[in-house]
Design an enzyme around this catalytic site. Structure first.
Site, PDB file in Angstrom:
ATOM      1  N   LYS A 191      47.849   2.605  52.263  1.00  0.00           N
ATOM      2  CA  LYS A 191      46.544   2.438  51.612  1.00  0.00           C
ATOM      3  C   LYS A 191      46.156   0.979  51.793  1.00  0.00           C
ATOM      4  O   LYS A 191      46.740   0.098  51.134  1.00  0.00           O
ATOM      5  CB  LYS A 191      46.651   2.748  50.120  1.00  0.00           C
ATOM      6  CG  LYS A 191      46.919   4.204  49.761  1.00  0.00           C
ATOM      7  CD  LYS A 191      47.256   4.320  48.278  1.00  0.00           C
ATOM      8  CE  LYS A 191      47.227   5.746  47.753  1.00  0.00           C
ATOM      9  NZ  LYS A 191      47.829   5.841  46.395  1.00  0.00           N
ATOM     10  N   ASP A 238      54.793   5.905  47.861  1.00  0.00           N
ATOM     11  CA  ASP A 238      53.438   5.375  47.641  1.00  0.00           C
ATOM     12  C   ASP A 238      53.550   4.200  46.666  1.00  0.00           C
ATOM     13  O   ASP A 238      53.618   3.028  47.082  1.00  0.00           O
ATOM     14  CB  ASP A 238      52.524   6.481  47.115  1.00  0.00           C
ATOM     15  CG  ASP A 238      51.148   5.984  46.687  1.00  0.00           C
ATOM     16  OD1 ASP A 238      50.807   4.844  47.020  1.00  0.00           O
ATOM     17  OD2 ASP A 238      50.406   6.731  46.015  1.00  0.00           O
ATOM     18  N   ASP A 293      52.345  15.521  45.658  1.00  0.00           N
ATOM     19  CA  ASP A 293      52.477  14.119  45.237  1.00  0.00           C
ATOM     20  C   ASP A 293      52.713  14.156  43.732  1.00  0.00           C
ATOM     21  O   ASP A 293      51.798  14.467  42.963  1.00  0.00           O
ATOM     22  CB  ASP A 293      51.209  13.311  45.568  1.00  0.00           C
ATOM     23  CG  ASP A 293      51.306  11.869  45.067  1.00  0.00           C
ATOM     24  OD1 ASP A 293      52.395  11.478  44.576  1.00  0.00           O
ATOM     25  OD2 ASP A 293      50.303  11.127  45.169  1.00  0.00           O
ATOM     26  N   LYS A 340      45.438  11.631  54.408  1.00  0.00           N
ATOM     27  CA  LYS A 340      45.310  12.212  53.077  1.00  0.00           C
ATOM     28  C   LYS A 340      43.973  11.792  52.491  1.00  0.00           C
ATOM     29  O   LYS A 340      43.748  10.614  52.224  1.00  0.00           O
ATOM     30  CB  LYS A 340      46.479  11.698  52.225  1.00  0.00           C
ATOM     31  CG  LYS A 340      46.633  12.367  50.894  1.00  0.00           C
ATOM     32  CD  LYS A 340      47.919  11.930  50.185  1.00  0.00           C
ATOM     33  CE  LYS A 340      47.611  11.023  49.023  1.00  0.00           C
ATOM     34  NZ  LYS A 340      48.568  11.067  47.925  1.00  0.00           N
ATOM     35  N   SER A 389      45.921   6.050  39.601  1.00  0.00           N
ATOM     36  CA  SER A 389      47.363   5.966  39.352  1.00  0.00           C
ATOM     37  C   SER A 389      47.906   4.838  40.244  1.00  0.00           C
ATOM     38  O   SER A 389      48.680   5.053  41.159  1.00  0.00           O
ATOM     39  CB  SER A 389      48.045   7.304  39.634  1.00  0.00           C
ATOM     40  OG  SER A 389      47.976   7.649  40.989  1.00  0.00           O
ATOM     41  N   HIS A 396      44.256  12.270  37.565  1.00  0.00           N
ATOM     42  CA  HIS A 396      42.991  12.580  38.241  1.00  0.00           C
ATOM     43  C   HIS A 396      42.192  13.696  37.569  1.00  0.00           C
ATOM     44  O   HIS A 396      41.239  14.221  38.136  1.00  0.00           O
ATOM     45  CB  HIS A 396      43.259  12.959  39.708  1.00  0.00           C
ATOM     46  CG  HIS A 396      43.853  11.841  40.492  1.00  0.00           C
ATOM     47  ND1 HIS A 396      44.535  12.005  41.671  1.00  0.00           N
ATOM     48  CD2 HIS A 396      43.876  10.510  40.241  1.00  0.00           C
ATOM     49  CE1 HIS A 396      44.945  10.841  42.115  1.00  0.00           C
ATOM     50  NE2 HIS A 396      44.567   9.917  41.272  1.00  0.00           N
ATOM     51  N   GLU A 406      39.744  14.225  43.027  1.00  0.00           N
ATOM     52  CA  GLU A 406      39.830  14.330  44.485  1.00  0.00           C
ATOM     53  C   GLU A 406      39.313  15.674  44.988  1.00  0.00           C
ATOM     54  O   GLU A 406      39.660  16.124  46.079  1.00  0.00           O
ATOM     55  CB  GLU A 406      41.264  14.065  44.947  1.00  0.00           C
ATOM     56  CG  GLU A 406      41.701  12.643  44.586  1.00  0.00           C
ATOM     57  CD  GLU A 406      42.983  12.203  45.260  1.00  0.00           C
ATOM     58  OE1 GLU A 406      43.630  13.027  45.940  1.00  0.00           O
ATOM     59  OE2 GLU A 406      43.328  11.019  45.105  1.00  0.00           O
ATOM     60  N   GLU A 422      49.256  16.001  42.637  1.00  0.00           N
ATOM     61  CA  GLU A 422      48.573  16.606  43.782  1.00  0.00           C
ATOM     62  C   GLU A 422      49.362  17.789  44.329  1.00  0.00           C
ATOM     63  O   GLU A 422      50.548  17.657  44.638  1.00  0.00           O
ATOM     64  CB  GLU A 422      48.391  15.573  44.908  1.00  0.00           C
ATOM     65  CG  GLU A 422      47.616  14.360  44.463  1.00  0.00           C
ATOM     66  CD  GLU A 422      47.378  13.353  45.586  1.00  0.00           C
ATOM     67  OE1 GLU A 422      47.597  13.692  46.765  1.00  0.00           O
ATOM     68  OE2 GLU A 422      46.987  12.227  45.263  1.00  0.00           O
ATOM     69  N   GLU A 426      55.751  13.341  47.742  1.00  0.00           N
ATOM     70  CA  GLU A 426      55.424  11.920  47.566  1.00  0.00           C
ATOM     71  C   GLU A 426      55.765  11.465  46.151  1.00  0.00           C
ATOM     72  O   GLU A 426      55.570  12.210  45.191  1.00  0.00           O
ATOM     73  CB  GLU A 426      53.920  11.758  47.843  1.00  0.00           C
ATOM     74  CG  GLU A 426      53.383  10.347  47.723  1.00  0.00           C
ATOM     75  CD  GLU A 426      51.867  10.324  47.970  1.00  0.00           C
ATOM     76  OE1 GLU A 426      51.357  11.182  48.723  1.00  0.00           O
ATOM     77  OE2 GLU A 426      51.194   9.459  47.396  1.00  0.00           O
ATOM     78  N   HIS A 456      43.366   7.753  51.394  1.00  0.00           N
ATOM     79  CA  HIS A 456      42.224   7.330  50.577  1.00  0.00           C
ATOM     80  C   HIS A 456      42.715   6.952  49.181  1.00  0.00           C
ATOM     81  O   HIS A 456      43.915   6.982  48.905  1.00  0.00           O
ATOM     82  CB  HIS A 456      41.227   8.497  50.478  1.00  0.00           C
ATOM     83  CG  HIS A 456      41.742   9.629  49.636  1.00  0.00           C
ATOM     84  ND1 HIS A 456      40.943  10.526  48.989  1.00  0.00           N
ATOM     85  CD2 HIS A 456      43.018   9.993  49.317  1.00  0.00           C
ATOM     86  CE1 HIS A 456      41.658  11.387  48.322  1.00  0.00           C
ATOM     87  NE2 HIS A 456      42.920  11.092  48.505  1.00  0.00           N
TER      88      HIS A 456
HETATM   89  P1  PGA Z   1      45.170   6.894  43.228  1.00  0.00           P
HETATM   90  O1  PGA Z   1      45.982   8.204  43.592  1.00  0.00           O
HETATM   91  O2  PGA Z   1      44.218   6.601  44.313  1.00  0.00           O
HETATM   92  O3  PGA Z   1      44.543   7.233  41.913  1.00  0.00           O
HETATM   93  O4  PGA Z   1      46.210   5.801  43.086  1.00  0.00           O
HETATM   94  C1  PGA Z   1      46.330   8.561  44.907  1.00  0.00           C
HETATM   95  C2  PGA Z   1      47.802   8.701  45.101  1.00  0.00           C
HETATM   96  O5  PGA Z   1      48.607   8.536  44.154  1.00  0.00           O
HETATM   97  O6  PGA Z   1      48.239   8.960  46.217  1.00  0.00           O
HETATM   98 ZN    ZN Z   2      50.451   8.944  45.542  1.00  0.00          ZN
END
Ligand code: PGA
Ligand code: ZN
Length: 422
Positions: A342, A317, A248, A393, A45, A152, A215, A173, A291, A370
């Site tokens: 990230k 994010d 999230d 995370k 995503s 996911h 995940e 999430e 999030e 991650h």
């Molecule tokens: P992604 O998802 O690594 O698939 O982007 C993680 C997140 O949205 O925090």
């Molecule tokens: Zn996110």
């Protein structure tokens, strides 16, 4: 430090997709050579403002072209090395060399540079940030993603017929976050909760209908987001687990750009209606964190929600993508009070540290994260600990890919807090 040898190879990530791994040999002056390995993850995503990645084949080609600029050259610090990569790429979104190639080199350099100075990677990253900003004296809390939804998840094809469920939950999430500063205790509570939850879900849906998402969080034939939340809350209450709930939403995934609406649980909602839904969830489940509640351009909707739920840590994010311009805009709009970090959204360690510095400068918290497609590299654990992040995370407390980071953080915790004779 001089890189005497550097090789890039392709490895498989947790989704079985190919990603990059760097093997670097380096030395400082006449000291003996050290060898390090680094590899990079990939999101699903992904935010549109993230730097671009190249396929391994294209990344190998690009690496061949820049090799002579890197190998045998004496670099004095991280910034000099990263600035060279940025200049060689020359684009704003790093599509020329690829954000993944740049990051695997930048992380490898960091690991090698720390090793040649006999520093732990966390200590080295601490120093990098420390030269720019005062670092909070705290150890990150794990955010365990125990139920997976959104992008996911792949729902088994027979669930439609069996349960009337053909798509994953809209919220990506469902997390639990230990209500303790003790990382070792938090990790063991998280693990126990995860296994109890698996057992509980098996009782409700049948063990054969409890599968894992990208995940390592559980996926069951849930019909609504609240169904999942209720099960988590009930289990926390039943055993008095010291855990808080976080979410999230990854809301860009269910946003309709054409009319700025959100399709959630089969109903179309305006940003105002979605704000009220989050307001209700934040109060009903005492959410510790939330999030990406809105689309990746919705700076003002974030700000409106932030005012309404001041007790919940609101995390950006896809809105900020670890990018200084995006963070600066989010800060000036008062969109949130925490940013997800990230490294592969921006591409170099220097820029990652700069964004963290900007966040602290403005009183924001950081959560180091991650990606859903991970390798076993534990770099982000050192980053989270080194920069005094509020959170780490790394998915569910299960599978090698997710546990690599939590285990490394546990090692660092135990170094700082030796537990005595037992
Ligand atoms: P992604 O998802 O690594 O698939 O982007 C993680 C997140 O949205 O925090
Ligand atoms: Zn996110």
């Amino acid at each position: 430090m001089i890189l005497s040898e550097t090789k890039i190879v392709a490895i498989k990530d947790s989704r079985g997709s190919q990603t990059l791994e760097a093997h670097i040999t380096a030395h400082e002056g006449d000291s003996k050579e050290i060898s390090v390995v680094a590899s990079v993850p990939a999101g699903k995503s992904t935010g549109i403002h993230e730097v671009k990645s190249l396929s391994p084949a294209l990344a190998f080609e690009q690496f061949e072209k820049i090799k002579r600029n890197i190998i045998g050259v004496n670099f004095h610090d991280q910034q000099e090395f990263d600035a060279l990569l940025i200049a060689l790429d020359g684009s704003l979104d790093k599509h020329v060399l690829g954000g993944n190639l740049i990051l695997v080199l930048s992380e490898g350099f960091a690991r090698a540079f720390a090793a040649t100075r006999d520093l732990g990677l966390n200590q080295y990253l601490h120093q990098l940030l420390g030269s720019k900003h005062k670092i909070p004296d705290r150890f990150p809390r794990p955010l365990f993603n125990i139920i997976n939804g959104g992008a996911h998840v792949t729902i088994p094809s027979d669930w439609d017929k069996k349960f009337g469920v053909s798509k994953s939950l809209d919220i990506q999430e469902f997390q639990v976050v230990p209500a303790t500063d003790d990382f070792a205790l938090g990790l063991s509570v998280g693990k126990e909760f995860y296994s109890k939850l698996g057992y509980e879900l098996g009782k409700i849906y049948g063990a054969e209908n409890v599968i894992l998402g990208d995940e390592a969080g559980y996926v069951c034939p849930f019909k609504t987001n609240e169904e999942a939340l209720e099960i988590i809350q009930e289990l926390i209450n039943r055993y008095l687990y010291p855990l808080k709930i976080g979410l999230d939403a990854a809301a860009s995934q269910f946003h309709n750009d054409a009319d700025d609406s959100y399709m959630i649980e089969g109903a179309e909602r305006t940003p105002e209606e979605l704000t009220m839904l989050y307001y209700d969830l934040a109060h009903a489940y005492e959410l510790i964190s939330l999030e990406d509640p809105f689309n990746e351009e919705a700076f003002d909707d974030f700000a409106g929600l932030q005012e309404k739920i001041p007790k919940t840590i609101l995390i950006t994010d896809d809105l900020t993508t670890t990018n200084p311009e995006r963070l600066s805009k989010a800060i000036s709009k008062k969109s949130a009070n925490a940013i997800l970090i990230k490294p592969n959204q921006i591409g170099t360690i220097t820029e990652t540290i700069d964004v963290i510095s900007m966040a602290y400068e403005n009183g924001w918290k950081t959560i180091v994260s991650h990606r859903s497609g991970e390798t076993k590299d534990d770099f982000i654990a050192d980053l989270a600990v080194g920069v005094g992040a509020w959170g780490l995370k790394s998915g569910a407390p299960a599978t090698e890919y997710r546990m690599a980071k939590y285990s490394r953080a546990l090692d660092l915790w135990q170094k700082i807090n030796p537990s005595g004779p037992f």
